[in-house]
Design a protein around this motif. Sequence first.
Motif, PDB file in Angstrom:
ATOM      1  N   GLU A 139      35.767  23.837  18.894  1.00 48.03           N
ATOM      2  CA  GLU A 139      35.009  23.719  20.128  1.00 48.03           C
ATOM      3  C   GLU A 139      35.657  22.661  21.001  1.00 48.03           C
ATOM      4  O   GLU A 139      36.019  21.570  20.531  1.00 48.03           O
ATOM      5  N   VAL A 140      35.815  22.986  22.311  1.00 50.70           N
ATOM      6  CA  VAL A 140      36.399  22.049  23.270  1.00 50.70           C
ATOM      7  C   VAL A 140      35.520  22.001  24.516  1.00 50.70           C
ATOM      8  O   VAL A 140      34.677  22.870  24.726  1.00 50.70           O
ATOM      9  N   GLU A 141      35.728  21.007  25.361  1.00 49.65           N
ATOM     10  CA  GLU A 141      34.956  20.865  26.603  1.00 49.65           C
ATOM     11  C   GLU A 141      35.437  21.828  27.692  1.00 49.65           C
ATOM     12  O   GLU A 141      34.657  22.284  28.504  1.00 49.65           O
ATOM     13  N   ALA A 142      36.754  22.126  27.721  1.00 50.68           N
ATOM     14  CA  ALA A 142      37.307  22.998  28.756  1.00 50.68           C
ATOM     15  C   ALA A 142      38.504  23.749  28.175  1.00 50.68           C
ATOM     16  O   ALA A 142      39.123  23.310  27.211  1.00 50.68           O
ATOM     17  N   LEU A 143      38.803  24.882  28.798  1.00 51.51           N
ATOM     18  CA  LEU A 143      39.956  25.693  28.398  1.00 51.51           C
ATOM     19  C   LEU A 143      41.049  25.564  29.446  1.00 51.51           C
ATOM     20  O   LEU A 143      40.771  25.249  30.615  1.00 51.51           O
ATOM     21  N   ASP A 144      42.295  25.834  29.052  1.00 51.07           N
ATOM     22  CA  ASP A 144      43.375  25.779  30.021  1.00 51.07           C
ATOM     23  C   ASP A 144      43.182  26.872  31.074  1.00 51.07           C
ATOM     24  O   ASP A 144      42.539  27.881  30.835  1.00 51.07           O
ATOM     25  N   VAL A 145      43.742  26.667  32.261  1.00 47.88           N
ATOM     26  CA  VAL A 145      43.590  27.576  33.386  1.00 47.88           C
ATOM     27  C   VAL A 145      44.720  28.604  33.352  1.00 47.88           C
ATOM     28  O   VAL A 145      45.879  28.276  33.090  1.00 47.88           O
ATOM     29  N   THR A 146      44.367  29.880  33.629  1.00 49.12           N
ATOM     30  CA  THR A 146      45.361  30.956  33.718  1.00 49.12           C
ATOM     31  C   THR A 146      45.177  31.693  35.038  1.00 49.12           C
ATOM     32  O   THR A 146      44.151  31.545  35.713  1.00 49.12           O
ATOM     33  N   ASP A 147      46.162  32.501  35.413  1.00 46.77           N
ATOM     34  CA  ASP A 147      46.039  33.301  36.638  1.00 46.77           C
ATOM     35  C   ASP A 147      44.866  34.272  36.541  1.00 46.77           C
ATOM     36  O   ASP A 147      44.171  34.511  37.519  1.00 46.77           O
ATOM     37  N   ARG A 148      44.637  34.837  35.389  1.00 45.60           N
ATOM     38  CA  ARG A 148      43.559  35.811  35.221  1.00 45.60           C
ATOM     39  C   ARG A 148      42.196  35.139  35.233  1.00 45.60           C
ATOM     40  O   ARG A 148      41.216  35.709  35.695  1.00 45.60           O
ATOM     41  N   GLY A 149      42.115  33.962  34.683  1.00 43.13           N
ATOM     42  CA  GLY A 149      40.853  33.233  34.664  1.00 43.13           C
ATOM     43  C   GLY A 149      39.776  33.967  33.891  1.00 43.13           C
ATOM     44  O   GLY A 149      39.988  34.401  32.773  1.00 43.13           O
ATOM     45  N   GLU A 150      38.608  34.141  34.515  1.00 38.72           N
ATOM     46  CA  GLU A 150      37.478  34.782  33.843  1.00 38.72           C
ATOM     47  C   GLU A 150      37.400  36.274  34.126  1.00 38.72           C
ATOM     48  O   GLU A 150      36.392  36.921  33.825  1.00 38.72           O
ATOM     49  N   GLY A 151      38.450  36.854  34.706  1.00 41.72           N
ATOM     50  CA  GLY A 151      38.446  38.283  35.012  1.00 41.72           C
ATOM     51  C   GLY A 151      38.322  39.098  33.742  1.00 41.72           C
ATOM     52  O   GLY A 151      39.106  38.947  32.813  1.00 41.72           O
ATOM     53  N   GLY A 152      37.342  39.970  33.699  1.00 46.30           N
ATOM     54  CA  GLY A 152      37.063  40.750  32.503  1.00 46.30           C
ATOM     55  C   GLY A 152      37.483  42.198  32.643  1.00 46.30           C
ATOM     56  O   GLY A 152      38.546  42.502  33.192  1.00 46.30           O
ATOM     57  N   PHE A 153      36.620  43.091  32.234  1.00 42.73           N
ATOM     58  CA  PHE A 153      36.904  44.525  32.202  1.00 42.73           C
ATOM     59  C   PHE A 153      37.436  45.014  33.543  1.00 42.73           C
ATOM     60  O   PHE A 153      36.780  44.879  34.568  1.00 42.73           O
ATOM     61  N   GLY A 154      38.632  45.605  33.528  1.00 41.70           N
ATOM     62  CA  GLY A 154      39.224  46.171  34.722  1.00 41.70           C
ATOM     63  C   GLY A 154      39.833  45.166  35.683  1.00 41.70           C
ATOM     64  O   GLY A 154      40.315  45.538  36.749  1.00 41.70           O
ATOM     65  N   SER A 155      39.835  43.892  35.330  1.00 41.52           N
ATOM     66  CA  SER A 155      40.324  42.872  36.259  1.00 41.52           C
ATOM     67  C   SER A 155      41.835  42.902  36.458  1.00 41.52           C
ATOM     68  O   SER A 155      42.325  42.361  37.433  1.00 41.52           O
ATOM     69  N   THR A 156      42.566  43.539  35.543  1.00 41.16           N
ATOM     70  CA  THR A 156      44.018  43.608  35.709  1.00 41.16           C
ATOM     71  C   THR A 156      44.449  44.955  36.253  1.00 41.16           C
ATOM     72  O   THR A 156      45.628  45.276  36.278  1.00 41.16           O
ATOM     73  N   GLY A 157      43.498  45.768  36.691  1.00 45.29           N
ATOM     74  CA  GLY A 157      43.812  47.077  37.248  1.00 45.29           C
ATOM     75  C   GLY A 157      43.067  48.169  36.502  1.00 45.29           C
ATOM     76  O   GLY A 157      42.451  47.941  35.471  1.00 45.29           O
ATOM     77  N   THR A 158      43.128  49.351  37.068  1.00 46.47           N
ATOM     78  CA  THR A 158      42.458  50.502  36.485  1.00 46.47           C
ATOM     79  C   THR A 158      43.496  51.409  35.843  1.00 46.47           C
ATOM     80  O   THR A 158      44.592  51.572  36.393  1.00 46.47           O
ATOM     81  N   ALA A 159      43.152  51.992  34.731  1.00 43.62           N
ATOM     82  CA  ALA A 159      44.069  52.917  34.062  1.00 43.62           C
ATOM     83  C   ALA A 159      44.491  53.996  35.042  1.00 43.62           C
ATOM     84  O   ALA A 159      43.670  54.540  35.775  1.00 43.62           O
TER      85      ALA A 159
END
Length: 164
Positions: A139-159
Amino acid sequence: MTTAPPTHAPPRVELRRIRPEQDSDIALPRYMSPLAAGADVSAAVVEALVVPPGTRALVPTGFAMALPPGWEAQVRPRSGLAFKRGLTVLNAPGTIDADYRGEVQVLVVNHGRESVTIRRGERIAQLVVAPCHQARFHEVEALDVTDRGEGGFGSTGTAGEPDH
């Protein structure tokens, strides 16, 4: 075509027939081609099992196994059954843990439009034995930052979308 040697030695997997007096005619898991990733598993049903459309069934295999620590067995569908008859593994891939010693059973579901009959000795699924690790969760207080961030289902494009 040459084949590369495996990067690790294959594990020793011990098998025990659950009902040897009844199921000695049922094949134990076996690879059906020299480079197959999955070993086919057969149904140890006493009588034919009918799986109506939209329903599921638990299919016995007649064996239990002992996987070494650090390995799992993944229960996967057979592509021919899925394509031709609509029968697949419901929780694919199902995981068999190294400490499980009960009978291997396959949870199938019929996604087709017609009933599927599973006959004694029919190859119904495949096992892929693979290395696995238990993670160490922290368990940590914060996670490292990424370009995707919290983007979930379908956030990187649609099939089916083109990449441009």
